[in-house]
Design an enzyme around this catalytic site. Structure first.
Site, PDB file in Angstrom:
ATOM      1  N   THR A  44     -17.662  62.437  25.381  1.00  0.00           N
ATOM      2  CA  THR A  44     -17.681  63.610  24.513  1.00  0.00           C
ATOM      3  C   THR A  44     -16.470  64.100  23.776  1.00  0.00           C
ATOM      4  O   THR A  44     -15.352  64.161  24.280  1.00  0.00           O
ATOM      5  CB  THR A  44     -18.201  64.839  25.318  1.00  0.00           C
ATOM      6  N   ASP A  60     -20.241  65.130  19.193  1.00  0.00           N
ATOM      7  CA  ASP A  60     -20.628  63.735  18.958  1.00  0.00           C
ATOM      8  C   ASP A  60     -21.968  63.524  19.673  1.00  0.00           C
ATOM      9  O   ASP A  60     -22.555  64.491  20.177  1.00  0.00           O
ATOM     10  CB  ASP A  60     -19.548  62.787  19.481  1.00  0.00           C
ATOM     11  N   ARG A  62     -22.738  60.624  21.933  1.00  0.00           N
ATOM     12  CA  ARG A  62     -22.755  59.498  22.880  1.00  0.00           C
ATOM     13  C   ARG A  62     -22.782  60.002  24.322  1.00  0.00           C
ATOM     14  O   ARG A  62     -21.993  60.881  24.689  1.00  0.00           O
ATOM     15  CB  ARG A  62     -21.518  58.621  22.673  1.00  0.00           C
ATOM     16  N   LYS A  76     -25.998  67.380  22.169  1.00  0.00           N
ATOM     17  CA  LYS A  76     -25.076  68.117  23.037  1.00  0.00           C
ATOM     18  C   LYS A  76     -24.944  69.583  22.659  1.00  0.00           C
ATOM     19  O   LYS A  76     -24.208  70.314  23.319  1.00  0.00           O
ATOM     20  CB  LYS A  76     -23.690  67.451  22.990  1.00  0.00           C
ATOM     21  N   GLY A  90     -18.986  66.957  30.021  1.00  0.00           N
ATOM     22  CA  GLY A  90     -18.929  66.791  31.469  1.00  0.00           C
ATOM     23  C   GLY A  90     -20.180  66.077  31.948  1.00  0.00           C
ATOM     24  O   GLY A  90     -20.699  65.198  31.285  1.00  0.00           O
ATOM     25  N   SER A 172     -13.441  64.493  26.593  1.00  0.00           N
ATOM     26  CA  SER A 172     -12.393  63.475  26.640  1.00  0.00           C
ATOM     27  C   SER A 172     -11.740  63.281  25.285  1.00  0.00           C
ATOM     28  O   SER A 172     -10.590  62.863  25.194  1.00  0.00           O
ATOM     29  CB  SER A 172     -12.971  62.161  27.147  1.00  0.00           C
ATOM     30  N   ASP A 209     -11.439  57.958  20.686  1.00  0.00           N
ATOM     31  CA  ASP A 209     -11.728  58.106  22.110  1.00  0.00           C
ATOM     32  C   ASP A 209     -12.897  57.195  22.469  1.00  0.00           C
ATOM     33  O   ASP A 209     -13.925  57.211  21.794  1.00  0.00           O
ATOM     34  CB  ASP A 209     -12.070  59.569  22.419  1.00  0.00           C
ATOM     35  N   SER A 212     -16.409  58.865  23.332  1.00  0.00           N
ATOM     36  CA  SER A 212     -17.185  59.556  22.294  1.00  0.00           C
ATOM     37  C   SER A 212     -17.589  58.551  21.238  1.00  0.00           C
ATOM     38  O   SER A 212     -16.873  57.583  20.982  1.00  0.00           O
ATOM     39  CB  SER A 212     -16.357  60.644  21.620  1.00  0.00           C
TER      40      SER A 212
END
Lengths: 286, 228
Positions: A44, A60, A62, A76, A90, A172, A209, A212
């Protein structure tokens, strides 16, 4: 007729019974050389920004299970109330259930007060629940909405601390997204500029990242209106495998054009075989 | 069959999730409060960290508990926010029952009761300061563990270790409000220079009979010391 019943006292708080069982299973499984399944996390990048007329939330899409992408297009940005939405990072189950519980309680509260719910109320409910569970509910949230006091944006951490800020990022990929915000945020932006800023911040998280990826969802909340843009931006399009045979694409075809492999020499050697023994075996068709 | 020591292996650390996504948020912090004749001066830095990442660089650690009573928060952000919310509720209720302004000592006692009762579960270092009609400006410190004591000047947080010498040598009783403000700002600046977990801006608050005045000293306006 009297019934004698012993009331079992159930102590309040988190039940850790399954943790012992899980630890034993972990030990047994690792002896066999396997690893137990990891909880699905939303790796995320989520963020939010307050602009002139309201808030823009971005995320995002994923969801990862260890190092595998479990869901390429998960949502999300969760609904809390008609004027309040919440992004979650999380543990996927924790964010989903926590937002649903608070959404339900907030609707009841709103019916009781007869008023549109306030973002501060949702914030209080979320932080008190997460603090009660002492960080074991792994939900890091970005809560945003517009109420009678204007637009508000909160970041809520799994242990129950909250920050009220004009721009926040979580997950993240939050460092990548925060870098974009710190560079280009200005107070009282216009809607298009705010949407572009959030889109770029999430894109920074997606491309820098590993946790994500996929698309960018946006949610624009203003007084009296919510634009849930899913997807706002398909940042990663899956390509189409092309294999043109006689002009039209054929996926998964293993046919090669005539002349792909050039023939250099051709030698024919007849094998002279003598029949030595001949036996017939009937097939059993019963 | 024994219960293995590390249940935390269930949350397998992997490269996708950096350390700071799993660490608790703490107000690294330097906080301070000074009594003067007629009120108190309170000050704090503005940094909240999760591991090595600064989660909020403009935190307000001076939290209002009542009209003329504030607290400075250090330690775990979640714990101190939850405690402050609970004490705010309790003190507000008590004040309505009494129909008069609550005493600073009452607020400090409420903090102490909670911090001592749950001392094993909590990580909170709090300085309670304010003004009441009975005893004027007062500073009470409630460090980790749940002790409560009144002090004319008190510092707390991870950055406080670096300024005990400065505070002990520069504090004089009976300073004026302006002298206290300068003293606090300078002490906090020195701590923020040396402590990695403290930084950002300096937030100040003056509480007196007239009410509360709040100030912010931005990074480039902080007092300057030697440039070594």
């Amino acid at each position: 007729m009297a019934t004698v019943s012993v009331c079992k006292y159930y102590p309040g708080g988190f039940s850790f019974d399954n943790c012992k069982r899980n630890a034993l299973l972990e030990a047994d499984i690792s002896k066999l050389g396997f690893s137990s399944p990891a909880a699905r996390k939303t790796g995320t990048t989520i963020c939010g920004v307050v602009y002139k007329d309201g808030v823009v939330l971005g995320a995002d899409t994923r969801a990862t299970e260890g190092m595998i992408v479990a869901d390429k297009n998960c949502s999300k940005i969760h609904y809390i109330s008609p004027n309040i939405y919440c992004c979650g990072a999380g543990t996927a189950a924790d964010t989903e259930m926590t937002t649903q519980i608070i959404s339900s309680n907030l609707e009841l509260h709103s019916l009781s007060t007869g008023r549109l719910p306030r973002v501060a109320t949702a914030n209080r409910m979320l932080k008190q629940m997460l603090f009660r569970y002492q960080g074991y509910i792994g939900a890091a949230l970005v809560l945003g909405g517009v109420d009678c006091n204007g637009p508000h944006l909160y970041s809520i951490y799994p242990h129950g601390s909250t920050d009220k800020l004009p721009y926040v990022t979580m997950g993240s990929g939050s460092l990548a997204a925060m870098a974009v915000f710190e560079d280009r945020y200005r107070p009282n932006m216009e809607e298009e500029e705010a949407k572009r800023l959030v889109r770029d911040a999430i894109a920074a998280g997606i491309f820098n990242d590993l946790g994500s990826g996929s698309n960018i969802d946006l949610c624009v909340i203003t007084k009296g209106k919510v634009d849930y843009l899913r997807p706002h931006d398909v940042a990663n399009k899956k390509g189409v495998r092309e294999d043109k045979v006689y002009g039209h694409p054929v996926t998964g075809s293993y046919r090669y054009k005539h002349g792909t492999t050039g023939v250099l020499t051709k030698t024919v050697t007849p094998l002279n075989l003598e029949v030595v023994e001949e036996s017939v075996q009937t097939m059993d068709t019963s | 069959m024994s219960f293995p020591a590390s249940v935390s292996t269930l949350n397998n650390y992997n490269d996708l999730y950096p350390d700071w996504t799993q660490r608790e948020v703490s107000t690294g912090t330097t906080i301070m409060a000074v009594e003067f004749d007629g009120g108190v001066v309170m000050g704090a830095d503005s940094r909240t960290t999760t591991g090595a990442y600064i989660a909020n660089r403009v935190t307000d650690k001076l939290t209002p508990i009542h009209e003329r009573i504030f607290c400075c928060r250090s330690g775990s952000a979640a714990d101190t926010q939850a405690i402050a919310d609970a004490v705010t509720y309790q003190l507000g209720f008590h004040s309505i029952e009494l129909d008069e302004a609550p005493l600073v000592q009452t607020a400090a006692s409420l903090f102490r009761d909670m911090c001592y009762r749950y001392r094993e579960e909590l990580m909170a270092g709090i300085i309670v300061a304010g003004w009441d009609p009975r005893r004027g400006g007062q500073v009470y410190t409630v460090p980790v563990g749940g002790m409560m004591t009144r002090q004319p000047v008190s510092v707390g947080g991870s950055g406080s270790s670096y300024i005990y010498g400065y505070v002990d040598s520069n504090y004089r009783p009976a300073m004026s409000k302006e002298e206290c403000l300068k003293f606090t700002a300078e002490a906090l600046t020195l701590a923020m220079e040396r402590d990695g977990s403290s930084g950002g801006v300096v937030r100040l608050a003056v509480i007196s009979e007239q009410g509360v005045e709040r100030q912010v000293i931005l990074g480039n306006q902080l007092p300057k010391f030697s440039t070594v």
